[in-house]
Design an enzyme around this catalytic site. Structure first.
Site, PDB file in Angstrom:
ATOM      1  N   HIS A  18       0.825  -1.212   0.000  1.00  0.00           N
ATOM      2  CA  HIS A  18       0.000   0.000   0.000  1.00  0.00           C
ATOM      3  C   HIS A  18       0.861   1.266   0.000  1.00  0.00           C
ATOM      4  CE1 HIS A  18      -3.623   2.387   1.040  1.00  0.00           C
ATOM      5  NE2 HIS A  18      -2.760   3.140   1.699  1.00  0.00           N
ATOM      6  N   GLU A  19       1.787   1.323   0.935  1.00  0.00           N
ATOM      7  CA  GLU A  19       2.621   2.524   1.051  1.00  0.00           C
ATOM      8  C   GLU A  19       3.590   2.653  -0.125  1.00  0.00           C
ATOM      9  OE1 GLU A  19       1.821   4.679   3.092  1.00  0.00           O
ATOM     10  OE2 GLU A  19       0.524   3.503   4.411  1.00  0.00           O
ATOM     11  N   HIS A  22       1.978   4.670  -2.837  1.00  0.00           N
ATOM     12  CA  HIS A  22       2.122   6.111  -2.604  1.00  0.00           C
ATOM     13  C   HIS A  22       3.539   6.571  -2.951  1.00  0.00           C
ATOM     14  CE1 HIS A  22      -1.755   6.453  -0.750  1.00  0.00           C
ATOM     15  NE2 HIS A  22      -1.450   5.725   0.309  1.00  0.00           N
TER      16      HIS A  22
END
EC number: 3.4.24.-
Length: 358
Positions: A18-19, A22
């Site tokens: 997920h990170e 980003h």
């Protein structure tokens, strides 16, 4: 012990993915990333790369974050001049939108890749929507459904597989479902209200697992089909969409009071399922990762301030109106979002503790 290890591994994988979404899009748009953390609290290990990014693993494995330069100027050092070239809030609305959306979207991408791999390798097995047996005293028996009946539609949606029937009934929840039945070349419609039942899996100690049923059992026959890459990808996308629809439906039913908040599971529930999936082998664990990844992506897209979805709403507001949200209004919404998240965490942990000692 396996559950604890499984939980840490599972959460770490999903948070990293997920990170990393980003991180990658932020770097692509030349936005400075200051920290990449798996976990919260005190750093256990860490390293700073040539680009100045501090990569670290922290003590509490319940999430993670990417610290992006210029994401919130109120938290920045006021004594230092801001480098507008690499600041998040100096980028266009589209660039910021893509950076924020990248986390949830890469969770969806991970799930689609895993599901597609399974479909390509194992193919697809379909069970025709033909009733093999009807459970006594069930809604199906009261609706006069019989063995041999073919279910053609559920709530005006065509079904080709018994799993389609189950999905549509679950999506409809506690509301009455309309079934189009074919019997001896004739079609007729029945309305059926599912009933809530409590099941007790043999491997579980607690007996408070709830589900819905109408009381039909599929005919004992199946059709196996081999699927190519494009077909596998298509099936994977449909599976991901179906899972998202089920989750959204469950959330909406909880909001209007049709389902209990007791169904929300917290870290202990995830840990138990992680341990069980690891014990079940690589295939089961990968499917578990995929399902969790869908839920993580979806939940982060919910328009709740403090979540990615909430920040996306702020960016959309700016793009449409040409104005930044008023700081006071934004702070109030962020505080409200934090209260909602804390409330849900308390419920989840409370349910975990209750199930642990039940």
């Amino acid at each position: 012990m396996l559950s604890i290890i499984g939980f840490i591994i599972t959460i770490s994988i999903l948070v990293f993915i997920h990170e990393f979404g980003h991180y990658c899009i932020a770097r692509y748009f030349n936005v400075k990333v200051e920290e990449f953390s798996i976990g919260f609290g005190k750093a256990l290990i860490g390293i700073t790369d040539k680009k100045g990014v501090r990569w670290k693993i922290c003590l509490i494995p319940l999430g993670g974050y990417v610290k992006i330069y210029g994401y919130d100027r109120s938290l920045m050092d006021k004594t230092k001049e801001v480098n507008e070239k690499v600041a998040f809030d100096a980028k266009s609305c589209l660039e910021r939108f893509l950076i924020v959306a990248a986390g949830p979207l890469i969770n969806y991408l991970l799930a689609i890749i895993i599901f597609a791999g399974f479909y390509c390798y194992f193919g697809k097995t379909e069970i025709p929507p033909i009733i093999g047996n009807v459970v006594a005293s069930s809604p199906a028996e009261r609706a006069d459904l019989r063995a041999g009946d073919k279910i053609v539609k559920v709530n005006d949606k065509s079904v080709k597989d018994f799993g389609d029937v189950q999905r549509e009934i679950l999506i409809n929840g506690f509301s009455s479902s309309t079934l189009t039945i074919e019997r001896k070349s004739e079609e007729f419609i029945v309305n059926i209200m599912p009933q809530e039942i409590i099941i007790s899996p043999p491997e579980e100690k607690q007996v408070n697992k709830k589900t819905l049923r109408i009381g039909i059992i599929a005919k004992n026959e199946s059709i196996h089909t081999k699927i190519g890459i494009l077909g596998g990808l298509w099936e994977a996308i449909n599976t991901t969409i179906d899972m998202s629809a089920l989750t959204l439906n469950a959330i909406s039913q909880m909001i209007v009071g049709k389902r209990s908040f007791d169904e929300i599971g917290g870290p202990i529930a995830i840990a138990k399922e992680s341990g069980k999936s690891i014990a079940g082998g690589t295939q089961m664990y990968l499917l578990f990762i995929a399902m969790l990844s869908v839920n993580l992506g979806l939940l982060n897209l919910l328009p709740i301030p403090v979540l990615d979805g909430g920040h996306l709403v702020f960016i959309l507001y700016e793009a449409i109106t040409g104005k930044l949200p008023h700081p006071k209004t934004k702070n109030i919404l962020l505080q409200l979002g934090a209260i909602i998240i804390i409330f849900l965490i308390i419920i989840a942990v409370s349910n975990d503790i209750q199930n642990l000692f039940s």
